[in-house]
Design a protein around this motif. Sequence first.
Motif, short mmCIF file in Angstrom:
data_model
loop_
_atom_site.label_atom_id
_atom_site.label_comp_id
_atom_site.label_asym_id
_atom_site.label_seq_id
_atom_site.Cartn_x
_atom_site.Cartn_y
_atom_site.Cartn_z
N LYS A 155 0.85 -1.17 0.00
CA LYS A 155 0.00 0.00 0.00
C LYS A 155 0.89 1.24 0.00
CE LYS A 155 -3.82 1.91 2.66
NZ LYS A 155 -4.59 1.86 3.89
N ALA A 156 0.50 2.26 -0.77
CA ALA A 156 1.30 3.49 -0.81
C ALA A 156 1.03 4.32 0.43
CB ALA A 156 0.96 4.29 -2.06
N THR A 157 2.09 4.68 1.15
CA THR A 157 1.91 5.51 2.34
C THR A 157 1.90 6.98 1.93
OG1 THR A 157 4.29 5.65 2.65
CG2 THR A 157 3.15 3.88 3.81
N TYR A 158 1.55 7.83 2.88
CA TYR A 158 1.48 9.26 2.63
C TYR A 158 2.84 9.81 2.18
CZ TYR A 158 1.02 14.23 3.70
OH TYR A 158 1.03 15.60 3.64
N THR A 159 3.91 9.46 2.90
CA THR A 159 5.24 9.98 2.55
C THR A 159 5.69 9.46 1.18
OG1 THR A 159 6.02 8.27 4.07
CG2 THR A 159 6.34 10.54 4.75
N LEU A 160 5.33 8.22 0.88
CA LEU A 160 5.71 7.66 -0.41
C LEU A 160 5.01 8.42 -1.54
CD1 LEU A 160 7.46 5.23 -1.37
CD2 LEU A 160 5.32 4.00 -1.68
N LYS A 161 3.75 8.76 -1.32
CA LYS A 161 2.99 9.49 -2.34
C LYS A 161 3.59 10.88 -2.56
CE LYS A 161 -1.00 8.36 -0.40
NZ LYS A 161 -2.43 8.47 -0.07
N LEU A 162 4.01 11.53 -1.47
CA LEU A 162 4.65 12.85 -1.60
C LEU A 162 5.90 12.75 -2.45
CD1 LEU A 162 4.62 14.74 1.83
CD2 LEU A 162 3.33 15.23 -0.26
N ALA A 163 6.75 11.74 -2.14
CA ALA A 163 7.99 11.55 -2.89
C ALA A 163 7.69 11.19 -4.34
CB ALA A 163 8.84 10.47 -2.22
N ALA A 164 6.62 10.41 -4.55
CA ALA A 164 6.28 9.98 -5.90
C ALA A 164 5.88 11.16 -6.78
CB ALA A 164 5.16 8.94 -5.85
N LYS A 165 5.21 12.14 -6.19
CA LYS A 165 4.80 13.32 -6.96
C LYS A 165 6.01 14.02 -7.56
CE LYS A 165 0.39 14.17 -4.77
NZ LYS A 165 -0.22 14.68 -3.54
N LYS A 166 7.11 14.04 -6.78
CA LYS A 166 8.34 14.69 -7.28
C LYS A 166 9.02 13.83 -8.34
CE LYS A 166 9.15 17.11 -2.99
NZ LYS A 166 9.44 16.62 -1.64
N GLU A 167 8.72 12.52 -8.33
CA GLU A 167 9.36 11.59 -9.26
C GLU A 167 8.71 11.63 -10.64
OE1 GLU A 167 12.50 10.04 -9.31
OE2 GLU A 167 11.97 8.98 -7.46
N ILE A 168 7.48 12.18 -10.70
CA ILE A 168 6.72 12.14 -11.96
C ILE A 168 7.51 12.71 -13.14
CG2 ILE A 168 4.67 13.10 -13.14
CD1 ILE A 168 3.08 12.59 -10.61
N GLU A 169 8.28 13.78 -12.89
CA GLU A 169 9.04 14.40 -13.99
C GLU A 169 10.16 13.50 -14.52
OE1 GLU A 169 12.12 17.35 -12.11
OE2 GLU A 169 10.21 17.58 -11.03
N ASN A 170 10.53 12.47 -13.77
CA ASN A 170 11.65 11.61 -14.19
C ASN A 170 11.24 10.36 -14.95
OD1 ASN A 170 13.43 13.33 -12.80
ND2 ASN A 170 13.00 12.25 -10.88
N ILE A 171 9.93 10.14 -15.11
CA ILE A 171 9.51 8.88 -15.74
C ILE A 171 9.15 9.10 -17.21
CG2 ILE A 171 8.72 7.79 -13.61
CD1 ILE A 171 5.85 8.51 -14.42
N SER A 172 9.46 8.10 -18.03
CA SER A 172 9.03 8.20 -19.43
C SER A 172 8.47 6.87 -19.92
CB SER A 172 10.20 8.66 -20.32
OG SER A 172 11.38 8.04 -19.91
N LEU A 173 7.40 6.99 -20.70
CA LEU A 173 6.67 5.82 -21.19
C LEU A 173 7.50 5.07 -22.23
CD1 LEU A 173 3.88 4.32 -21.15
CD2 LEU A 173 3.26 5.74 -23.11
N ILE A 174 7.56 3.76 -22.13
CA ILE A 174 8.30 2.93 -23.09
C ILE A 174 7.33 2.17 -23.98
CG2 ILE A 174 9.91 0.98 -23.34
CD1 ILE A 174 11.29 3.43 -22.25
N GLU A 175 6.31 1.60 -23.35
CA GLU A 175 5.41 0.73 -24.10
C GLU A 175 4.04 0.70 -23.43
OE1 GLU A 175 6.99 -3.23 -24.27
OE2 GLU A 175 5.38 -3.93 -25.59
#
Length: 469
Positions: free
Chosen positions: A368-388
Amino acid sequence: MHQPLENIPNEPAKKQNGISPKFKEIIDELVYRNISRPYKIYQDILLNNYNDHARPSLLQIQNYLKYYRKKNGDVNSIVGLEELVKPKLFTNLELKTYALDEPIYFGSEIMDGDENNHFHLGITSKQLLQNVYHGCTFHMDCTYKIVKYGFPVLVFGCTDIRRKFFPICYFITSHEQEIDYSFFWTSLFKIANSLDINLIELIDYICIDSCYASANSIQKNLISSTIIMCWYHLKAKINKHANKIPKVHQESVVDDIIHLRSTKTQESIETKIKNILSKWNKLRGLKPFLKYFKKRWINSPFRNWKLCNTPAGFSMSNSPIESYNNKIKTHFTDRKKFNLLPVFEIFEKVVMLESRESLDCVISNCAKATYTLKLAAKKEIENISLIEKKDNYIKYICKDRYSVQINTECMCPDCTDCSCSNFLDKAVCTHLIACCMVESINFPGIVLKSFISKTKSKKRKAGYWYEKD
Ligand SMILES: [Zn+2]
Ligand SMILES: [Zn+2]
Ligand SMILES: [Zn+2]
């Protein structure tokens, strides 16, 4: 800490028949301080009074304690226990029709608990035994703060992928030798088998602390299980041996151990160990620690503490069981120690309550995603790119390093995963959650709220919005 006790006149260093008054006083003092096991007392005397040749032998201490306890009535009384246990002993029951939440006794050897007559008694229920099916990692831990005179309560249970602890049974023993642990396993297998539960097949991973007696019993009785060394105990043990590491190397040694812990594949372990050990071998003054580390944490039953030793998300520490034991002490025994009969009367209640709680429990197959993990994930969004992206399969890459694969139909770690070591540890990570957020995938913990504008037309299509934390 290991200073001789004060105010005790020195006596001639001569062997006597009984224990000298000086040592009787020392033993009484130790018993008063709750150090009541003969071997512990023997060790204490050996450490603090090594040069006194009137030191009592282990056998003398055992006999003295037996006498001492009889005189003071300080023995774990088994009076009344047989009567309590007999009608609920599993061999006396018609198990198939027995209630799911009723306590059942197993592994019964109601004895005095002295060196030649070990005491053993376990308690469980049909429902608690069903908890084995929730298990990712199984856990075994002893707690000493429940029964009087040092009898440990062995708690055995398992954790699911969210690290929730489920008790399976409780077992009180007077001793913690390999024979006691082996007796525990064979007794537990007997009752499980009679309910068609094949424990040996179900227990793939079992987490323990570095206790050789329990490790040996597992290697003999659960031959196909992997022993997992509790990571927190390993860190605590290494801290205790930190004096073997020269100050200048301490930081890099700790870094190396953490690096080893995050190993992602079984194949790379051997090389990684070899490299680190040969690096340590070249460091000045590290030989004693290197020797200790190899013996204790590489070439021993306690070598499995690397993330790749279990599947993703499996617990690798006994902290879930330790907090559970604290729960028992807080809610049931009020942090007091009890004699055997009252302890089992308490555990009958524990068994019934835990059985009813786990009857109501819903088990999830993913983290399950915790609150702190979700906060960190929001900052990670700019680093991900779709492959397939096709049908129910989505693949992303994060920071050119971590690959995230999502099966939109199943979030379990076998179907949906990330290649980073955080995912291997917890079966969830910022990369995966970032992708789920972008793709509006309902990973547990992410709440997708359908938003309908109240002021505008009702016909507007509902869209997904992320919950504002
Ligand atoms: Zn531990
Ligand atoms: Zn799945
Ligand atoms: Zn990741």
